[in-house]
Write an enzyme that holds these catalytic residues in place. Structure first.
Site, PDB file in Angstrom:
ATOM      1  N   THR A 163     -10.563  38.638 -67.827  1.00  0.00           N
ATOM      2  CA  THR A 163     -11.829  38.385 -68.533  1.00  0.00           C
ATOM      3  C   THR A 163     -11.499  37.234 -69.465  1.00  0.00           C
ATOM      4  OG1 THR A 163     -11.283  39.958 -70.273  1.00  0.00           O
ATOM      5  CG2 THR A 163     -12.606  40.811 -68.450  1.00  0.00           C
ATOM      6  N   HIS A 164     -12.450  36.373 -69.684  1.00  0.00           N
ATOM      7  CA  HIS A 164     -12.217  35.166 -70.504  1.00  0.00           C
ATOM      8  C   HIS A 164     -11.046  34.352 -69.961  1.00  0.00           C
ATOM      9  CE1 HIS A 164     -14.846  37.115 -73.519  1.00  0.00           C
ATOM     10  NE2 HIS A 164     -14.193  38.214 -73.161  1.00  0.00           N
ATOM     11  N   SER A 285      -1.837  13.277 -50.651  1.00  0.00           N
ATOM     12  CA  SER A 285      -2.179  12.183 -51.550  1.00  0.00           C
ATOM     13  C   SER A 285      -1.530  10.925 -51.018  1.00  0.00           C
ATOM     14  CB  SER A 285      -1.654  12.499 -52.949  1.00  0.00           C
ATOM     15  OG  SER A 285      -1.461  11.308 -53.673  1.00  0.00           O
ATOM     16  N   LYS A 291       2.025  16.272 -52.884  1.00  0.00           N
ATOM     17  CA  LYS A 291       0.727  16.926 -53.044  1.00  0.00           C
ATOM     18  C   LYS A 291       0.167  17.540 -51.763  1.00  0.00           C
ATOM     19  CE  LYS A 291      -1.898  16.785 -56.077  1.00  0.00           C
ATOM     20  NZ  LYS A 291      -2.542  16.028 -57.115  1.00  0.00           N
ATOM     21  N   GLU A 298     -12.613  22.558 -52.733  1.00  0.00           N
ATOM     22  CA  GLU A 298     -13.242  21.732 -53.763  1.00  0.00           C
ATOM     23  C   GLU A 298     -14.598  21.204 -53.296  1.00  0.00           C
ATOM     24  OE1 GLU A 298     -10.360  18.877 -55.640  1.00  0.00           O
ATOM     25  OE2 GLU A 298      -8.960  20.003 -54.407  1.00  0.00           O
ATOM     26  N   TYR A 325     -53.544  20.517 -48.398  1.00  0.00           N
ATOM     27  CA  TYR A 325     -52.435  19.683 -47.936  1.00  0.00           C
ATOM     28  C   TYR A 325     -52.471  18.321 -48.611  1.00  0.00           C
ATOM     29  CZ  TYR A 325     -49.313  16.859 -45.148  1.00  0.00           C
ATOM     30  OH  TYR A 325     -48.296  16.030 -44.781  1.00  0.00           O
ATOM     31  N   GLN A 330     -44.688  16.230 -46.985  1.00  0.00           N
ATOM     32  CA  GLN A 330     -43.770  15.664 -45.995  1.00  0.00           C
ATOM     33  C   GLN A 330     -42.358  15.558 -46.591  1.00  0.00           C
ATOM     34  OE1 GLN A 330     -45.131  12.661 -43.144  1.00  0.00           O
ATOM     35  NE2 GLN A 330     -43.742  11.237 -44.133  1.00  0.00           N
TER      36      GLN A 330
HETATM   37  N1  ARG Z   1     -45.646  14.461 -41.070  1.00  0.00           N
HETATM   38  C1  ARG Z   1     -46.559  15.275 -41.801  1.00  0.00           C
HETATM   39  C2  ARG Z   1     -45.785  16.220 -42.707  1.00  0.00           C
HETATM   40  O1  ARG Z   1     -44.647  16.344 -42.543  1.00  0.00           O
HETATM   41  C3  ARG Z   1     -47.414  16.063 -40.868  1.00  0.00           C
HETATM   42  C4  ARG Z   1     -48.738  16.443 -41.427  1.00  0.00           C
HETATM   43  C5  ARG Z   1     -49.549  15.250 -41.654  1.00  0.00           C
HETATM   44  N2  ARG Z   1     -50.892  15.545 -41.940  1.00  0.00           N
HETATM   45  C6  ARG Z   1     -51.682  14.661 -42.457  1.00  0.00           C
HETATM   46  N3  ARG Z   1     -52.900  14.991 -42.649  1.00  0.00           N
HETATM   47  N4  ARG Z   1     -51.268  13.471 -42.776  1.00  0.00           N
HETATM   48  O2  ARG Z   1     -46.296  16.820 -43.595  1.00  0.00           O
END
Ligand code: ARG
Length: 468
Positions: A163-164, A285, A291, A298, A325, A330
């Site tokens: 611990t610590h 190294s 080394k 890492e 959307y 994207q």
């Molecule tokens: N390449 C677009 C995306 O990855 C697909 C959907 C595009 N739709 C649009 N209305 N532009 O989101």
């Protein structure tokens, strides 16, 4: 759009556009360079959609046959590397649809009936991610098995617990490894939970509001193996919380890996010398001939940074996006793809490396002795003889001080010396001062006694039997 027009999409989305896109805008908005990775999911989703359209008599049986034939060709072309991806066609969806139309004509143009790229892309990403999740859950099980394999041989190997970062109490090396098994087991649970919410179907939401065609969304969901259908079209096309959850899972698993990697690096250093790693996981190294560096561990530790970074990127991506959307979405792909790649490679390489760990029990034991790891046991011994624990604690501090001055381990102090600190100390004290005695004494559920550790190993083995 004729097939010819679709081919030159960037020049005219529709008759509405009077000038072509600039090269820079084309490059800036295109995603095909990375989203082509979704091709198999895109084809699978399209075929399920087409089957349903035919079953609902929205397209004809011949259209469906043509679409299937065209998609089979496209699949072959992509798999063999012959498919000509076009930047002008922006993304994976338009590329595949344009090629389909080229191959089969009108049937290709009917595929997009009742669908939008908005519900299409959300479906593709979920399908693709679901497959990756299944692969990762197997790798998480492999990781646990690798740790168990080493643990099985070292229930009785004693190391100092810290611990610590100060020597605290002796623990079984297997017990220490089992702590990571617990972490990875929870990661697997988390992943299974994320999968349930990834595995829902957006298709049918169309652009945002649903569609006027009589789609059978449940049928598409069944075909694609989705557990359910997204119940709100606006939500279906716009939210990416399933990706955020996945990135959350991935960040946590990478943090667990990072802690293990950090310990491996420490243990392998000359100052600890608890383990060695096979040469194939180390590098040398260019200047220091002596080394052997634990580069793999890492890097695994370092790569946690990029995965946590992707989580931040994805969360921020969603912030302030109005429904529904937006093209912002994207930007979900590259971080998501890199997250999957990084976690997959890291789990694989770490499991392999752990399997080949060379354990050095003598060094662990020496370190435990040097750090007076059984001091608590001496205090507990006195407390069990009726000395109030707080007083016992103080007595032992004096014993340790004396042992330090004499450069001796507690068990090396003669009985007379020990009795000089407290009369309650008897000849039986040496049983608790030994590392093994200390370990055996912690025979509580979840404790480090080898008997408990062996029971835990058996429990984990049985639990993992049902996993891929
Ligand atoms: N390449 C677009 C995306 O990855 C697909 C959907 C595009 N739709 C649009 N209305 N532009 O989101």
């Amino acid at each position: 759009m004729s097939s010819n027009q679709l081919d030159k999409k960037s020049e005219a989305w529709s008759a509405l556009f009077s000038e072509p896109m600039s090269e820079l805008v084309k490059r800036y908005t295109a995603s095909v360079g990375f989203d082509q990775r979704l091709w198999a999911a895109d084809i699978e989703g399209s075929l399920a959609h087409a089957e349903m359209l035919a079953a609902q008599a929205i397209i004809g049986a011949q259209d469906l046959a043509d679409i299937r034939r065209g998609m089979a060709t496209i699949r072959e072309e992509i798999e063999s590397g012959r498919f000509a991806w076009k930047l002008e066609l922006e993304d994976v969806h338009l590329n595949i649809e344009a090629r389909l139309t080229q191959l089969v004509g009108d049937a290709g143009k009917r595929l997009h009936t009742g669908r939008s790229r908005n519900d299409q892309v959300a479906t593709d990403v979920r399908l693709w991610l679901r497959g990756e999740i299944d692969g990762l859950s197997t790798l998480l099980a492999d990781m646990q098995r690798a740790l168990l394999g080493v643990a099985e041989k070292h229930a009785d190997t004693v190391m100092p617990g810290f611990t610590h970062m100060q020597v605290a109490q002796p623990v079984s090396f297997a017990h220490h490894l089992l702590a990571y098994v617990e972490m990875f087991a929870r990661d697997a649970e988390r992943l299974a939970d994320v999968r349930r919410r990834v595995n829902r179907l957006p298709l049918g939401a169309a652009a945002l509001a649903g569609t006027s065609y009589a789609l059978d969304r449940e049928r598409v969901a069944r075909t694609l193996g989705f557990e359910g259908v997204c119940q709100n079209s606006l939500d279906a096309v716009s939210d990416r919380d399933f990706a955020l959850e996945f990135a959350g899972f991935a960040s946590i698993v990478m943090i667990h890996v990072s802690r293990l990697a950090e310990e491996i690096v420490l243990w392998m250093s000359q100052n600890f010398g608890f383990i060695d790693l096979a040469d194939r996981y180390c590098t040398g190294s260019s200047i220091m001939p002596q080394k052997r560096n634990p580069d793999v561990a890492e890097l695994a530790r370092g790569k946690s940074g990029r995965v946590v970074g992707h989580l931040m990127g994805l969360i921020t991506l969603m912030k302030g996006q109005p429904l529904t959307y937006n093209k912002d979405n994207q930007e979900d792909k590259e971080p998501l793809f890199d997250t999957v790649d990084t976690v997959r490679d890291t789990l694989r390489i770490m499991a392999e490396m752990v399997e080949g760990i060379i354990v050095k029990p003598e060094a662990m034991q020496r370190a435990a002795l040097k750090g007076y790891a059984t001091a608590t046991d001496l205090a507990d011994y006195l407390a069990k003889k009726g000395v109030p624990f707080r007083d016992a604690h103080e007595v032992v501090a004096h014993v340790v001080k004396a042992a330090l001055q004499q450069g001796k381990d507690l068990a090396e102090l003669p009985l007379a010396t020990l009795q000089g600190f407290h009369a309650a100390i008897g000849g039986d004290v040496y049983a608790v001062l030994s590392l093994q005695g200390s370990l055996n004494a912690r025979n509580v559920l979840g404790g480090t006694a080898p008997a408990q550790v062996r029971a835990q190993i058996a429990r984990h083995r049985a639990r993992l039997q049902s996993v891929g």
